[in-house]
Motif scaffolding. Structure first.
Motif, PDB file in Angstrom:
ATOM      1  N   ASN A  73      46.608 -71.000 -13.120  1.00 10.09           N
ATOM      2  CA  ASN A  73      47.292 -69.714 -13.048  1.00 10.09           C
ATOM      3  C   ASN A  73      47.976 -69.428 -14.380  1.00 10.09           C
ATOM      4  O   ASN A  73      48.088 -70.304 -15.243  1.00 10.09           O
ATOM      5  N   ASP A  74      48.464 -68.192 -14.546  1.00  8.21           N
ATOM      6  CA  ASP A  74      49.184 -67.845 -15.764  1.00  8.21           C
ATOM      7  C   ASP A  74      50.675 -67.744 -15.490  1.00  8.21           C
ATOM      8  O   ASP A  74      51.109 -67.568 -14.348  1.00  8.21           O
ATOM      9  N   CYS A  75      51.472 -67.850 -16.524  1.00 10.39           N
ATOM     10  CA  CYS A  75      52.926 -67.939 -16.401  1.00 10.39           C
ATOM     11  C   CYS A  75      53.529 -66.699 -15.745  1.00 10.39           C
ATOM     12  O   CYS A  75      54.406 -66.806 -14.890  1.00 10.39           O
ATOM     13  N   ARG A  85      51.896 -63.865  -4.754  1.00  8.10           N
ATOM     14  CA  ARG A  85      51.113 -64.040  -5.971  1.00  8.10           C
ATOM     15  C   ARG A  85      49.709 -64.551  -5.668  1.00  8.10           C
ATOM     16  O   ARG A  85      49.458 -65.190  -4.645  1.00  8.10           O
ATOM     17  N   SER A  86      48.823 -64.257  -6.580  1.00 13.29           N
ATOM     18  CA  SER A  86      47.472 -64.802  -6.482  1.00 13.29           C
ATOM     19  C   SER A  86      47.459 -66.187  -7.117  1.00 13.29           C
ATOM     20  O   SER A  86      48.332 -66.534  -7.909  1.00 13.29           O
ATOM     21  N   PHE A  87      46.463 -66.988  -6.738  1.00 13.01           N
ATOM     22  CA  PHE A  87      46.307 -68.290  -7.382  1.00 13.01           C
ATOM     23  C   PHE A  87      44.920 -68.845  -7.103  1.00 13.01           C
ATOM     24  O   PHE A  87      44.219 -68.405  -6.185  1.00 13.01           O
ATOM     25  N   ILE A  88      44.549 -69.803  -7.911  1.00 14.57           N
ATOM     26  CA  ILE A  88      43.372 -70.635  -7.666  1.00 14.57           C
ATOM     27  C   ILE A  88      43.840 -72.080  -7.712  1.00 14.57           C
ATOM     28  O   ILE A  88      44.522 -72.486  -8.650  1.00 14.57           O
ATOM     29  N   MET A  89      43.519 -72.840  -6.683  1.00 12.91           N
ATOM     30  CA  MET A  89      43.829 -74.262  -6.651  1.00 12.91           C
ATOM     31  C   MET A  89      42.517 -75.036  -6.669  1.00 12.91           C
ATOM     32  O   MET A  89      41.623 -74.790  -5.843  1.00 12.91           O
ATOM     33  N   ASN A  90      42.397 -75.952  -7.610  1.00  7.73           N
ATOM     34  CA  ASN A  90      41.206 -76.782  -7.728  1.00  7.73           C
ATOM     35  C   ASN A  90      41.480 -78.147  -7.114  1.00  7.73           C
ATOM     36  O   ASN A  90      42.448 -78.817  -7.494  1.00  7.73           O
ATOM     37  N   VAL A  91      40.652 -78.548  -6.164  1.00  6.57           N
ATOM     38  CA  VAL A  91      40.843 -79.803  -5.436  1.00  6.57           C
ATOM     39  C   VAL A  91      39.794 -80.807  -5.907  1.00  6.57           C
ATOM     40  O   VAL A  91      38.588 -80.554  -5.802  1.00  6.57           O
ATOM     41  N   PHE A  92      40.268 -81.949  -6.425  1.00  2.00           N
ATOM     42  CA  PHE A  92      39.388 -82.963  -6.999  1.00  2.00           C
ATOM     43  C   PHE A  92      39.399 -84.217  -6.134  1.00  2.00           C
ATOM     44  O   PHE A  92      40.431 -84.595  -5.562  1.00  2.00           O
ATOM     45  N   ASN A  93      38.240 -84.885  -6.073  1.00  2.00           N
ATOM     46  CA  ASN A  93      38.182 -86.169  -5.362  1.00  2.00           C
ATOM     47  C   ASN A  93      38.562 -87.299  -6.318  1.00  2.00           C
ATOM     48  O   ASN A  93      38.952 -87.068  -7.460  1.00  2.00           O
ATOM     49  N   GLN A  97      35.877 -85.009  -9.463  1.00  3.14           N
ATOM     50  CA  GLN A  97      34.906 -83.943  -9.232  1.00  3.14           C
ATOM     51  C   GLN A  97      35.558 -82.872  -8.369  1.00  3.14           C
ATOM     52  O   GLN A  97      36.138 -83.173  -7.319  1.00  3.14           O
ATOM     53  N   GLU A  98      35.486 -81.605  -8.817  1.00  5.66           N
ATOM     54  CA  GLU A  98      36.055 -80.520  -8.015  1.00  5.66           C
ATOM     55  C   GLU A  98      35.160 -80.280  -6.807  1.00  5.66           C
ATOM     56  O   GLU A  98      33.994 -79.885  -6.956  1.00  5.66           O
ATOM     57  N   ILE A  99      35.698 -80.498  -5.623  1.00  2.00           N
ATOM     58  CA  ILE A  99      34.890 -80.358  -4.410  1.00  2.00           C
ATOM     59  C   ILE A  99      35.366 -79.223  -3.510  1.00  2.00           C
ATOM     60  O   ILE A  99      34.622 -78.773  -2.639  1.00  2.00           O
ATOM     61  N   ILE A 100      36.600 -78.771  -3.717  1.00  2.00           N
ATOM     62  CA  ILE A 100      37.141 -77.662  -2.937  1.00  2.00           C
ATOM     63  C   ILE A 100      37.874 -76.730  -3.890  1.00  2.00           C
ATOM     64  O   ILE A 100      38.524 -77.184  -4.834  1.00  2.00           O
ATOM     65  N   ARG A 101      37.756 -75.437  -3.646  1.00  2.00           N
ATOM     66  CA  ARG A 101      38.531 -74.454  -4.412  1.00  2.00           C
ATOM     67  C   ARG A 101      39.241 -73.527  -3.430  1.00  2.00           C
ATOM     68  O   ARG A 101      38.624 -73.015  -2.497  1.00  2.00           O
ATOM     69  N   LEU A 102      40.537 -73.332  -3.660  1.00  2.00           N
ATOM     70  CA  LEU A 102      41.348 -72.453  -2.823  1.00  2.00           C
ATOM     71  C   LEU A 102      41.655 -71.197  -3.608  1.00  2.00           C
ATOM     72  O   LEU A 102      42.241 -71.271  -4.703  1.00  2.00           O
ATOM     73  N   VAL A 103      41.274 -70.034  -3.084  1.00  2.00           N
ATOM     74  CA  VAL A 103      41.420 -68.769  -3.806  1.00  2.00           C
ATOM     75  C   VAL A 103      42.304 -67.826  -3.000  1.00  2.00           C
ATOM     76  O   VAL A 103      41.965 -67.448  -1.873  1.00  2.00           O
ATOM     77  N   SER A 112      50.243 -59.630   4.094  1.00  2.03           N
ATOM     78  CA  SER A 112      48.785 -59.569   4.159  1.00  2.03           C
ATOM     79  C   SER A 112      48.135 -60.661   3.314  1.00  2.03           C
ATOM     80  O   SER A 112      47.067 -60.464   2.745  1.00  2.03           O
ATOM     81  N   ASN A 113      48.808 -61.814   3.240  1.00  2.00           N
ATOM     82  CA  ASN A 113      48.242 -62.913   2.467  1.00  2.00           C
ATOM     83  C   ASN A 113      46.974 -63.440   3.142  1.00  2.00           C
ATOM     84  O   ASN A 113      46.875 -63.484   4.376  1.00  2.00           O
ATOM     85  N   GLU A 114      46.016 -63.834   2.325  1.00  2.00           N
ATOM     86  CA  GLU A 114      44.801 -64.448   2.845  1.00  2.00           C
ATOM     87  C   GLU A 114      44.289 -65.453   1.818  1.00  2.00           C
ATOM     88  O   GLU A 114      44.487 -65.300   0.612  1.00  2.00           O
ATOM     89  N   LEU A 115      43.670 -66.489   2.313  1.00  2.00           N
ATOM     90  CA  LEU A 115      43.174 -67.556   1.441  1.00  2.00           C
ATOM     91  C   LEU A 115      41.722 -67.832   1.775  1.00  2.00           C
ATOM     92  O   LEU A 115      41.361 -67.968   2.951  1.00  2.00           O
ATOM     93  N   GLU A 116      40.890 -67.897   0.750  1.00  2.00           N
ATOM     94  CA  GLU A 116      39.497 -68.288   0.941  1.00  2.00           C
ATOM     95  C   GLU A 116      39.335 -69.733   0.495  1.00  2.00           C
ATOM     96  O   GLU A 116      39.800 -70.116  -0.574  1.00  2.00           O
ATOM     97  N   VAL A 117      38.689 -70.524   1.336  1.00  2.00           N
ATOM     98  CA  VAL A 117      38.437 -71.929   1.032  1.00  2.00           C
ATOM     99  C   VAL A 117      36.958 -72.086   0.717  1.00  2.00           C
ATOM    100  O   VAL A 117      36.097 -71.699   1.517  1.00  2.00           O
TER     101      VAL A 117
END
Length: 229
Positions: A73-75, A85-93, A97-103, A112-117
């Motif tokens: 994310n940016d500052c 706020r929006s965000f991207i979370m990168n999930v590593f094993n 290795q990035e195996i999951i991304r949270l958007v 009205s928050n929503e998260l795509e996995v």
């Protein structure tokens, strides 16, 4: 913990269809989430209002690290858009290795928050959608086809001052809380098996793998919405 009749609509784990990159979650029924922050970061946040990208470590019940989660994310977004706020979370094993991304896309209001996995990144496997309520945190967990699977019902005013903060996993008809089949909770006690954990996830061991990954996303969304300073 097994699925009850009230949660029969929730897909159960099929060991022959378990995605290889998510096999770590097979038959597991608990996850412990630890938010990482250095002393210097804490001081800069308190003194200067500077917010840093979130970092988490996820362990199983034996204390073995399962995942590392890093925010991308940016500052300005981190500092001035808290709660919506929006965000991207990168999930590593454990092999980095990035195996999951949270958007989490930007939303114009806090209801009205929503998260795509995504797993692997770019492939949708579930959604977490906030349900508008006057005072209670409520969410619907959906599968990759956008079909509701179950709901999450939180406490009236999330805080950490008195007791565990429980976000109960309940059926779509919102059966009584005492009939929940799992929960995401923020422990109050600093002793016992949950010591030092910022969040604990408990769910049926035979819950479908993609739903387990989606619940991890729900936990991160709850932290960003209600517990960020």
């Amino acid at each position: 913990m097994e699925l009850s009749e009230d949660t029969a609509m929730i897909p159960s784990l099929d060991p022959y269809r378990c995605p290889s990159h998510l096999e770590t979650l097979a038959w597991i029924d608990q996850l412990f989430v630890y938010k990482e922050k250095t002393l210097q970061e804490s001081l800069e946040e308190a003194c200067c209002g500077i917010k840093f990208n979130n970092r988490y470590e996820v362990k199983d019940y034996t204390g073995k690290k399962v995942f590392s989660i890093l925010e991308d994310n940016d500052c300005c977004n981190r500092t001035y858009c808290a709660g919506a706020r929006s965000f991207i979370m990168n999930v590593f094993n454990d092999s980095n290795q990035e195996i999951i991304r949270l958007v989490q896309p930007y939303v114009c209001n806090c209801c009205s928050n929503e998260l795509e996995v995504q797993s692997p990144p770019g492939i949708n496997i579930g959604h977490v959608r906030q349900n508008c309520h006057i005072c209670l945190p409520k969410f619907t967990v959906e599968n990759e086809r956008g079909e509701p699977a179950f709901k999450i019902a939180g406490p009236c005013v999330p805080c950490t001052c008195c007791t565990d903060q429980n976000f109960e996993l309940v059926s779509l008809n919102e059966a009584a809380i005492d009939r929940s089949f799992g929960k995401i909770f923020k422990p109050f006690s600093l002793s016992g098996p949950n010591a030092a954990a910022d969040f604990v996830l408990r769910f049926p061991s035979n819950l479908e793998i993609k739903m387990k990954a989606t619940l991890l996303g729900a936990c991160i969304l709850i932290d960003c919405m209600y517990y960020e300073e």
